[in-house]
Design a protein around this motif. Structure first.
Motif, PDB file in Angstrom:
ATOM      1  N   GLU A  90       0.828  -1.207   0.000  1.00 51.74           N
ATOM      2  CA  GLU A  90       0.000   0.000   0.000  1.00 51.74           C
ATOM      3  C   GLU A  90       0.859   1.251   0.000  1.00 51.74           C
ATOM      4  OE1 GLU A  90      -2.464  -0.365   3.447  1.00 51.74           O
ATOM      5  OE2 GLU A  90      -3.234  -2.277   2.722  1.00 51.74           O
ATOM      6  N   ALA A  91       0.621   2.102  -0.992  1.00 53.28           N
ATOM      7  CA  ALA A  91       1.340   3.368  -1.047  1.00 53.28           C
ATOM      8  C   ALA A  91       0.362   4.439  -1.489  1.00 53.28           C
ATOM      9  CB  ALA A  91       2.516   3.274  -2.020  1.00 53.28           C
ATOM     10  N   PRO A  92      -0.204   5.178  -0.526  1.00 59.53           N
ATOM     11  CA  PRO A  92      -1.207   6.188  -0.888  1.00 59.53           C
ATOM     12  C   PRO A  92      -0.624   7.277  -1.782  1.00 59.53           C
ATOM     13  CG  PRO A  92      -0.786   6.155   1.493  1.00 59.53           C
ATOM     14  CD  PRO A  92       0.050   5.090   0.888  1.00 59.53           C
ATOM     15  N   TRP A  93      -1.469   7.773  -2.706  1.00 60.92           N
ATOM     16  CA  TRP A  93      -1.029   8.851  -3.596  1.00 60.92           C
ATOM     17  C   TRP A  93      -0.977  10.149  -2.823  1.00 60.92           C
ATOM     18  CZ3 TRP A  93       0.802   7.417  -8.136  1.00 60.92           C
ATOM     19  CH2 TRP A  93       0.407   6.160  -8.638  1.00 60.92           C
ATOM     20  N   VAL A  94       0.074  10.926  -3.038  1.00 66.50           N
ATOM     21  CA  VAL A  94       0.182  12.199  -2.336  1.00 66.50           C
ATOM     22  C   VAL A  94       0.376  13.349  -3.300  1.00 66.50           C
ATOM     23  CG1 VAL A  94       1.018  11.252  -0.168  1.00 66.50           C
ATOM     24  CG2 VAL A  94       2.653  11.783  -1.967  1.00 66.50           C
ATOM     25  N   GLY A  95       0.166  13.110  -4.571  1.00 66.88           N
ATOM     26  CA  GLY A  95       0.318  14.180  -5.547  1.00 66.88           C
ATOM     27  C   GLY A  95       1.742  14.699  -5.587  1.00 66.88           C
ATOM     28  N   LEU A  96       1.877  16.009  -5.516  1.00 68.80           N
ATOM     29  CA  LEU A  96       3.200  16.614  -5.637  1.00 68.80           C
ATOM     30  C   LEU A  96       3.867  16.840  -4.286  1.00 68.80           C
ATOM     31  CD1 LEU A  96       2.383  19.156  -8.480  1.00 68.80           C
ATOM     32  CD2 LEU A  96       3.967  17.232  -8.641  1.00 68.80           C
ATOM     33  N   ALA A  97       3.274  16.302  -3.223  1.00 66.51           N
ATOM     34  CA  ALA A  97       3.769  16.593  -1.866  1.00 66.51           C
ATOM     35  C   ALA A  97       5.253  16.290  -1.715  1.00 66.51           C
ATOM     36  CB  ALA A  97       2.962  15.814  -0.838  1.00 66.51           C
ATOM     37  N   ASN A  98       5.696  15.151  -2.275  1.00 64.89           N
ATOM     38  CA  ASN A  98       7.110  14.790  -2.138  1.00 64.89           C
ATOM     39  C   ASN A  98       8.008  15.828  -2.784  1.00 64.89           C
ATOM     40  OD1 ASN A  98       6.744  12.401  -0.730  1.00 64.89           O
ATOM     41  ND2 ASN A  98       6.419  11.229  -2.616  1.00 64.89           N
ATOM     42  N   TYR A  99       7.579  16.296  -3.980  1.00 66.76           N
ATOM     43  CA  TYR A  99       8.387  17.294  -4.682  1.00 66.76           C
ATOM     44  C   TYR A  99       8.419  18.601  -3.907  1.00 66.76           C
ATOM     45  CZ  TYR A  99       8.722  14.215  -8.700  1.00 66.76           C
ATOM     46  OH  TYR A  99       9.013  13.162  -9.511  1.00 66.76           O
ATOM     47  N   VAL A 100       7.266  18.964  -3.332  1.00 63.54           N
ATOM     48  CA  VAL A 100       7.202  20.206  -2.567  1.00 63.54           C
ATOM     49  C   VAL A 100       8.144  20.115  -1.366  1.00 63.54           C
ATOM     50  CG1 VAL A 100       5.720  21.662  -1.139  1.00 63.54           C
ATOM     51  CG2 VAL A 100       4.862  20.747  -3.315  1.00 63.54           C
ATOM     52  N   THR A 101       8.075  18.991  -0.637  1.00 59.65           N
ATOM     53  CA  THR A 101       8.941  18.821   0.533  1.00 59.65           C
ATOM     54  C   THR A 101      10.406  18.919   0.144  1.00 59.65           C
ATOM     55  OG1 THR A 101       7.313  17.172   1.206  1.00 59.65           O
ATOM     56  CG2 THR A 101       9.304  17.332   2.538  1.00 59.65           C
ATOM     57  N   VAL A 102      10.758  18.216  -0.904  1.00 57.52           N
ATOM     58  CA  VAL A 102      12.164  18.148  -1.304  1.00 57.52           C
ATOM     59  C   VAL A 102      12.666  19.503  -1.792  1.00 57.52           C
ATOM     60  CG1 VAL A 102      13.630  17.246  -3.119  1.00 57.52           C
ATOM     61  CG2 VAL A 102      12.247  15.689  -1.803  1.00 57.52           C
ATOM     62  N   LEU A 103      11.853  20.156  -2.623  1.00 60.75           N
ATOM     63  CA  LEU A 103      12.295  21.420  -3.208  1.00 60.75           C
ATOM     64  C   LEU A 103      12.300  22.548  -2.196  1.00 60.75           C
ATOM     65  CD1 LEU A 103      10.516  21.250  -6.673  1.00 60.75           C
ATOM     66  CD2 LEU A 103      12.953  21.100  -6.241  1.00 60.75           C
ATOM     67  N   SER A 104      11.413  22.485  -1.197  1.00 58.23           N
ATOM     68  CA  SER A 104      11.367  23.578  -0.227  1.00 58.23           C
ATOM     69  C   SER A 104      12.322  23.332   0.941  1.00 58.23           C
ATOM     70  CB  SER A 104       9.942  23.765   0.289  1.00 58.23           C
ATOM     71  OG  SER A 104       9.525  22.577   0.922  1.00 58.23           O
ATOM     72  N   SER A 105      12.957  22.162   0.959  1.00 58.02           N
ATOM     73  CA  SER A 105      13.916  21.902   2.030  1.00 58.02           C
ATOM     74  C   SER A 105      15.099  22.848   1.925  1.00 58.02           C
ATOM     75  CB  SER A 105      14.394  20.449   1.936  1.00 58.02           C
ATOM     76  OG  SER A 105      15.693  20.340   2.428  1.00 58.02           O
ATOM     77  N   SER A 106      15.572  23.292   3.078  1.00 56.84           N
ATOM     78  CA  SER A 106      16.682  24.259   3.059  1.00 56.84           C
ATOM     79  C   SER A 106      17.943  23.617   2.496  1.00 56.84           C
ATOM     80  CB  SER A 106      16.948  24.768   4.469  1.00 56.84           C
ATOM     81  OG  SER A 106      17.274  23.688   5.311  1.00 56.84           O
ATOM     82  N   LEU A 107      17.942  22.289   2.464  1.00 57.65           N
ATOM     83  CA  LEU A 107      19.129  21.583   1.995  1.00 57.65           C
ATOM     84  C   LEU A 107      19.191  21.550   0.465  1.00 57.65           C
ATOM     85  CD1 LEU A 107      21.286  20.310   3.682  1.00 57.65           C
ATOM     86  CD2 LEU A 107      20.186  18.104   3.397  1.00 57.65           C
ATOM     87  N   PHE A 108      18.035  21.761  -0.194  1.00 59.08           N
ATOM     88  CA  PHE A 108      18.008  21.581  -1.640  1.00 59.08           C
ATOM     89  C   PHE A 108      18.930  22.551  -2.359  1.00 59.08           C
ATOM     90  CE2 PHE A 108      16.280  22.405  -5.909  1.00 59.08           C
ATOM     91  CZ  PHE A 108      16.422  21.130  -6.427  1.00 59.08           C
ATOM     92  N   SER A 109      18.879  23.828  -1.969  1.00 60.06           N
ATOM     93  CA  SER A 109      19.717  24.810  -2.664  1.00 60.06           C
ATOM     94  C   SER A 109      21.201  24.487  -2.438  1.00 60.06           C
ATOM     95  CB  SER A 109      19.383  26.227  -2.196  1.00 60.06           C
ATOM     96  OG  SER A 109      19.430  26.288  -0.791  1.00 60.06           O
ATOM     97  N   THR A 110      21.532  24.071  -1.195  1.00 61.45           N
ATOM     98  CA  THR A 110      22.918  23.685  -0.912  1.00 61.45           C
ATOM     99  C   THR A 110      23.336  22.542  -1.817  1.00 61.45           C
ATOM    100  OG1 THR A 110      22.319  24.104   1.381  1.00 61.45           O
ATOM    101  CG2 THR A 110      24.479  23.140   0.998  1.00 61.45           C
ATOM    102  N   SER A 111      22.491  21.512  -1.888  1.00 59.87           N
ATOM    103  CA  SER A 111      22.832  20.332  -2.685  1.00 59.87           C
ATOM    104  C   SER A 111      22.957  20.686  -4.159  1.00 59.87           C
ATOM    105  CB  SER A 111      21.765  19.245  -2.542  1.00 59.87           C
ATOM    106  OG  SER A 111      21.531  18.974  -1.205  1.00 59.87           O
ATOM    107  N   LEU A 112      22.037  21.535  -4.626  1.00 60.48           N
ATOM    108  CA  LEU A 112      22.051  21.894  -6.043  1.00 60.48           C
ATOM    109  C   LEU A 112      23.341  22.641  -6.380  1.00 60.48           C
ATOM    110  CD1 LEU A 112      20.226  21.703  -8.556  1.00 60.48           C
ATOM    111  CD2 LEU A 112      19.459  24.013  -8.047  1.00 60.48           C
TER     112      LEU A 112
END
Lengths: 336, 410
Positions: A90-112
């Motif tokens: 079972e893996a419920p659909w969450v739409g774009l939530a994962n992308y939002v979490t990842v992209l808005s993480s403060s670590l994303f800009s550092t990693s990029l």
């Protein structure tokens, strides 16, 4: 192999068909002419079928080993995929939530930013040193072959071994590099190569350059061998030697190979994981954290498979841009 | 024309065979199983893939198998790939009958429903140290038991300390003073590991917990004080900044080479330390801020579980083996050879007496806390925040309290 033999058998029936058709039309429907038509058509259909059948193994292979993981990864990135999913499915659909979490993480800009610096730095170093060495090995001198094959060593070593050795070389207190620099009186205290936030990325890039040189050297050396000697002979008559020969003969002739090396290099470098994990684990304080290492950490250390997949997909898209460039570059190379 | 068709026929057969092969192969993988069959063999998976532990665990498993009337089919995988292997097996329904897990992973796997509660079988959980039970418990049900456990303490080099006239520290002030005094030339006063992995978090937990720090919310004064201690030790130069990248094995190497007078480490390093005959070392609890505080240590060790394989007969046999591994005799025997601590508190006194080297660890285990005790499945996320804060503070990117605040807010 078998595909070509099948196709080579194909032309004769086609010729027959082409010859037979007009004849049939003129005669106005004699039995001899009308009977073969459906048979021919079925034969053609059978050949079509065979052609497709020969494609099947390749298509199945691609779908299984390339298509499935990619599709699965895309699907996963839209799901709340946890450890429990493996057992329950079972893996419920969450739409774009994962992308939002990842992209808005403060670590994303550092990693990029780190990914960009790591890639640009590595490619620049690997290419310049690789090209210089390739040109150097163009000359004929004793031990040329042996030296060239020794230079392949970094490529042949398992990455985990390379990173373990480099981790020791770059150690602050008892590392070989600091000992060497200390003995030469260049530095007097240990340089924290892997534990300073300002040096760690440089050190990791340096190790990656060392690993990437053989690839650049090999491909560029191959490209140089392709350039006909007559061009240099003709050039030298016109006064083009040394730098001028490189600028006006070598570089233009090598351009197709160069673009292939660079684009492949970028794609390989973007996804580098083991070297960074082996050297610094993304530290200190995330100063060597790239999108690849962060995606790995999310999926396999924090078990947030959805977020890890989302970040992985972002990396795939970045790579894809360069893959398209590669296809265009290699097509042009063939045209030329 | 006929000949052309005939020529193609073998090719067609070949193509069909190629396409069909994977289907056939995948069909071979499934084996029928029924719960009424008599069980003669059970599958076991663990991560003790290096000697001597591999042999010790193997012997214990085989003895328990014989007792239960089954042969043991054991698979050892490297520690790092155990969890991915388990997840893979749980999706393909090929989990082993007995599965070993590192204790902080237990709740994660139990939450998936892949494990059977041990209460379903006749396995006693009496006398186990509370920390051990809490590590093996998910939502009030015990899923795994560890025969022996471990924790970390402060190792010190007796010769170096004696030469410098330093006694083993018991409080943070004493630790800082001792570490500073013991630092000279090539030698650091103390070595610990503060790397950006769960190991870095694990080594920080004793100072954090002993000072009343809480893993649920790390943005507190107590945790900030603990992180300040770690930061000051590195800033003073008493601990090499290489700690940011060291593993526990590296820390042990520094201690062995005499480059660190003291180290934070666990009893599993004792065999390597004992190999160097010239090294005289002692073990004390990791210092606390004020002498009145009690040392709280994090609990380490591996738990044995019975996965939900759907085959009742095999599960029953698997449970017998798990129960046997946790028997008093096995706990004592395994603890002795593996330099770990028996999980049952009733065995502690006797064990400490017979193994004085492990006395400090035995004392600590009685009150040791499981990392997942409070947070359960949330532990990995919070453990990441803790090591991120440690790294931020130790590299000087932010003050300890600021680093904790940032990490908690992430």
């Amino acid at each position: 192999m078998s595909l070509t033999t099948d196709l080579s058998q194909a032309p004769p029936p086609h010729e027959n068909a082409a010859k037979g058709m007009p004849g049939g039309g003129k005669a106005g429907g004699g039995t001899l002419d009308t009977v073969p038509a459906p048979r021919r058509r079925s034969r053609q259909r059978r050949e079509r079928l065979f052609q497709w059948l020969f494609l099947v193994p390749a298509v199945v292979y691609m779908a299984l080993f390339f298509g499935y993981p990619v599709v699965k990864n895309v699907v996963m990135s839209f799901q709340d995929y946890t450890t429990a999913t493996f057992f329950t499915g079972e893996a419920p659909w969450v739409g774009l939530a994962n992308y939002v979490t990842v992209l808005s993480s403060s670590l994303f800009s550092t990693s990029l930013l780190n990914t960009a610096l790591f890639t640009v730095g590595s490619i620049l170093g690997q290419f310049v040193i690789g090209l210089a060495l390739a040109i150097f090995f163009q000359r004929k001198f004793p031990l040329n072959g042996i030296l060239r094959s020794l230079l392949l060593l970094p490529w042949l070593l398992p990455l985990i071994v390379s990173s373990a050795v480099w981790r020791w070389i770059l150690d602050k207190d008892s590392g070989a590099l600091n000992r060497f620099l200390g003995d030469l009186n260049i530095v007097d205290t240990g340089v924290p190569w892997l534990t300073s936030t300002s040096l760690a990325l440089i050190a990791v890039v340096g190790v990656n350059i060392w690993i990437g040189i053989p690839f650049n050297l090999t491909i560029l050396y191959g490209g140089l061998q392709e350039i006909p000697d007559e061009l240099y002979e003709a050039g030298s008559l016109d006064g083009a030697t040394g730098w001028k020969a490189f600028r006006h003969i070598t570089w233009p002739m090598l351009r197709p190979v160069v673009s292939v090396v660079l684009v492949l290099g970028v794609v390989y470098t973007l996804k580098v994981l083991d070297i960074i994990l082996g050297l610094t684990n993304g530290g200190p304080a995330n100063s060597t954290q790239t999108i690849a290492t962060q995606s790995y950490a999310l999926s396999f250390q924090e078990f947030k498979f959805g977020e890890g997949a989302a970040l992985g997909n972002i990396l795939v898209i970045i790579s894809l841009v360069f893959a398209v460039l590669y296809l265009r570059a290699s097509r042009r190379a063939v045209d030329e | 024309m006929k000949s052309a068709i005939r020529k193609n026929r073998p090719l067609a057969v070949a193509v069909t065979a190629l396409v069909g092969l994977p289907v056939l192969l995948s069909g071979c993988g499934t084996t029928a199983s029924s719960s009424t069959e008599s069980v003669s063999e059970i599958a076991v998976m663990d991560y003790y893939n290096n000697e001597p532990d591999k042999g010790f665990i193997g012997d214990a498993l085989n003895a328990c198998g014989t007792k239960a009337g089954v042969t043991i089919k054991r698979e050892t995988v490297p520690g790092k790939s155990l969890i991915s292997k388990v997840l893979q097996q749980s999706s393909s329904k090929t989990l082993p009958d007995v599965l070993m897990l590192d204790n902080p992973d237990l709740q994660q796997i139990a939450a998936t429903g892949a494990l059977a509660p041990l209460a379903d079988f006749d396995i006693s959980t009496a006398d186990f140290a509370p920390g051990v039970l809490s590590a093996g418990t998910y939502k009030d049900k015990v899923y795994g038991l560890a025969p022996t456990v471990n924790t970390i303490a402060l190792f010190y080099n007796k010769d170096i300390l004696a030469k410098a006239g330093v006694t083993p520290p018991a409080t943070w002030d004493e630790l800082e003073a001792a570490a500073a005094k013991l630092t000279s030339g090539d030698q650091y006063g103390l070595a610990f590991n503060a790397n950006p992995t769960y190991e870095g978090t694990w080594q920080f937990l004793p100072v954090m917990w002993s000072n009343g720090g809480d893993e649920k919310n790390i943005d507190t004064e107590e945790t900030a004080q603990a992180l300040k201690l770690w930061t000051d030790l590195v800033k003073d130069g008493s601990v090499s900044s290489s700690a940011l990248n060291w593993t526990q094995a590296d820390v042990k190497d520094q201690f062995l080479a005499g480059k660190a007078a003291m180290m934070v480490n666990g009893p599993w390093q004792i065999p390597s330390l004992d190999k160097q005959a010239s090294l005289q070392y002692g073990v004390v609890k990791i210092p606390v801020r004020e002498a009145s505080q009690t040392a709280v240590a994090p609990l380490g060790g591996e738990v044995w579980t019975v996965p939900q394989t759907g085959n009742k007969a095999r599960q029953a046999k698997a449970a017998e083996v798990v129960s046997c591994l946790n028997s008093d005799e096995n706990q004592l025997a395994m603890a002795k050879v593996r330099n770990t601590i028996p999980s049952k508190t009733t065995l502690a006194a006797k064990f400490a007496e017979e193994n004085p080297k492990l006395a400090t660890f035995t004392e600590l285990v009685k009150t040791a806390r499981a990392r997942t005790g409070q947070l359960g499945e949330e532990w990995p996320a919070q453990a990441t925040k803790i090591y991120t804060a440690i790294q931020t503070a130790l590299t000087g990117k932010a003050s300890p309290s600021e680093a904790l605040k940032q990490a908690q807010g992430q």
